[in-house]
Scaffold this motif. Sequence first.
Motif, short mmCIF file in Angstrom:
data_model
loop_
_atom_site.label_atom_id
_atom_site.label_comp_id
_atom_site.label_asym_id
_atom_site.label_seq_id
_atom_site.Cartn_x
_atom_site.Cartn_y
_atom_site.Cartn_z
N ILE A 53 0.89 -1.20 0.12
CA ILE A 53 -0.07 0.02 0.00
C ILE A 53 1.03 1.31 -0.01
N ARG A 54 2.05 1.06 0.28
CA ARG A 54 3.26 2.20 0.34
C ARG A 54 3.41 2.60 -1.13
N VAL A 55 3.47 1.64 -1.95
CA VAL A 55 3.77 2.05 -3.31
C VAL A 55 2.50 2.45 -4.02
N LEU A 56 1.42 2.02 -3.62
CA LEU A 56 0.10 2.33 -4.19
C LEU A 56 -0.22 3.72 -3.63
N GLY A 57 0.16 4.01 -2.40
CA GLY A 57 0.03 5.58 -1.96
C GLY A 57 0.66 6.50 -2.83
N ARG A 58 2.08 6.12 -3.26
CA ARG A 58 2.67 6.90 -3.95
C ARG A 58 2.14 7.34 -5.42
N SER A 59 1.65 6.36 -5.85
CA SER A 59 1.17 6.31 -7.36
C SER A 59 -0.19 7.05 -7.39
N LEU A 60 -0.93 7.25 -6.32
CA LEU A 60 -2.13 8.29 -6.25
C LEU A 60 -1.88 9.64 -5.86
N LEU A 61 -0.81 10.17 -5.71
CA LEU A 61 -0.52 11.19 -5.35
C LEU A 61 -0.81 12.41 -6.36
N SER A 62 -1.03 11.84 -7.80
CA SER A 62 -1.29 12.80 -8.67
C SER A 62 -2.81 12.89 -8.78
N GLU A 63 -3.53 12.02 -8.16
CA GLU A 63 -4.78 11.77 -8.33
C GLU A 63 -5.82 12.66 -7.11
N MET A 64 -5.08 13.14 -6.58
CA MET A 64 -5.95 13.94 -5.22
C MET A 64 -6.77 14.98 -5.51
N PRO A 65 -7.98 15.22 -5.09
CA PRO A 65 -8.48 14.52 -3.58
C PRO A 65 -8.83 13.14 -4.17
N LEU A 66 -8.71 12.36 -3.15
CA LEU A 66 -9.24 10.79 -3.23
C LEU A 66 -10.28 10.53 -2.41
N VAL A 91 -3.08 13.40 4.10
CA VAL A 91 -3.42 14.53 3.37
C VAL A 91 -4.87 14.81 3.43
N LYS A 92 -5.25 15.92 4.18
CA LYS A 92 -6.47 16.65 4.21
C LYS A 92 -7.19 16.68 2.86
N GLY A 93 -8.50 16.45 2.84
CA GLY A 93 -9.13 16.39 1.59
C GLY A 93 -9.72 15.10 1.27
N ASN A 94 -8.56 14.18 1.46
CA ASN A 94 -8.78 12.76 0.88
C ASN A 94 -9.84 12.08 2.06
N CYS A 95 -10.62 10.88 1.58
CA CYS A 95 -11.55 10.36 2.34
C CYS A 95 -11.30 8.78 2.07
N PHE A 96 -11.21 8.37 3.10
CA PHE A 96 -11.02 6.76 3.10
C PHE A 96 -12.09 5.91 4.10
N HIS A 97 -12.92 5.23 3.56
CA HIS A 97 -13.78 4.27 4.33
C HIS A 97 -13.11 3.08 4.62
N ILE A 98 -12.89 2.90 5.84
CA ILE A 98 -12.11 1.66 6.26
C ILE A 98 -12.96 0.52 6.94
N GLN A 127 -3.63 9.56 14.81
CA GLN A 127 -4.18 10.96 14.83
C GLN A 127 -3.61 12.05 13.99
N VAL A 128 -2.40 11.96 13.58
CA VAL A 128 -1.67 12.90 12.55
C VAL A 128 -2.09 12.79 11.47
N MET A 129 -2.67 11.58 11.06
CA MET A 129 -3.26 11.46 9.59
C MET A 129 -4.37 12.33 9.18
N GLY A 130 -4.28 13.24 8.26
CA GLY A 130 -5.17 14.47 7.85
C GLY A 130 -6.29 13.90 7.14
N ALA A 131 -6.25 13.03 6.57
CA ALA A 131 -7.59 12.52 5.87
C ALA A 131 -8.70 12.07 6.68
N ASP A 132 -10.04 12.31 5.70
CA ASP A 132 -11.32 11.93 6.64
C ASP A 132 -10.98 10.32 6.71
#
Length: 302
Positions: A53-66, A91-98, A127-132
């Motif tokens: 998921i670290r590699v996936l995350g780097r690939s998504l940086l150009s597609e934000m907000p997510l 990153v604030k503005g992203n949203c992840f349903h976990i 708690q430092v994670m800024g996404a929703d």
Amino acid sequence: MSSALNRFVINFWGVRGSISCPGASTVRYGGNTPCVEMQVGGKRLIFDGGTGIRVLGRSLLSEMPLEAHLFFTHSHWDHIQGFPFFVPAFVKGNCFHIHAAIAPDGSTIEKRLNDQMRHPNFPVPLQVMGADLQFKDLQIGQSVAVGDEVLVETALLNHPGQALGYRVNWQGHAAAYITDTEHYPDRMDENVLKLAQNADVMIYDATYTDDEYHSTQSSKVGWGHSTWQEAVKVAKAANVKKLVIFHHDPLHDDDFLDQVGRDVAMAFPNSLLAREGVPLHIAPPFPSLNGAKPLKEIQVSV
């Protein structure tokens, strides 16, 4: 080229089990632990948060907000250890349903991910994670609607400490994600068969060979994983169209996996071994390229 609303594509970001194993002998299949992304009808679904998921995350940086749905099978270390390094979650503005089932000890996925990132295990708290981050506890057997057209089904798997298997349904297509699970000696697992029935793709935990599983010197019985031979049995019994061997043992180098791939193909021709970075298209079919398939992409035959 079809729009994202009309696509069902599986991307493999981590395909190993137990522990990451980077190196020259694992470069062809990859050494990251489980993370599988499905882009389905315009929705992004992510299964497990291993080091992939670290590699996936780097690939998504150009597609934000997510916005994405993250489904955990369970919280053994190899399936959650990449989450603290998933940059979009900071990153604030992203949203992840976990989504995940409550563990047998009563702990939620939020608590387990939080504990992983607490001192002395990790220097930066959850708690430092800024996404929703919207945590959603699943009941075993519960289905989850993602938008109007995608339905994710769940079933209990046979794994120490509990694990969930998933089936993703969209417009008559289906992909089953079945890891970590151990087959039964005297019968097929009804939950596994239900998840896999008539699926376009079944991704199955085949960590061992039968010889390794039944070894008299180092038996793997009770360790919570299955074999490629059992994967073939399930694929045939469930009328699966494409079998994907997954959760490769870290002791299996590329040459060993090449031989496993040949053996699996002899027993179930429409099969492959999961490789990092090689997408699998369920829908739509590939456009014609003078008879050639796009480089490093695989089409499911249906």
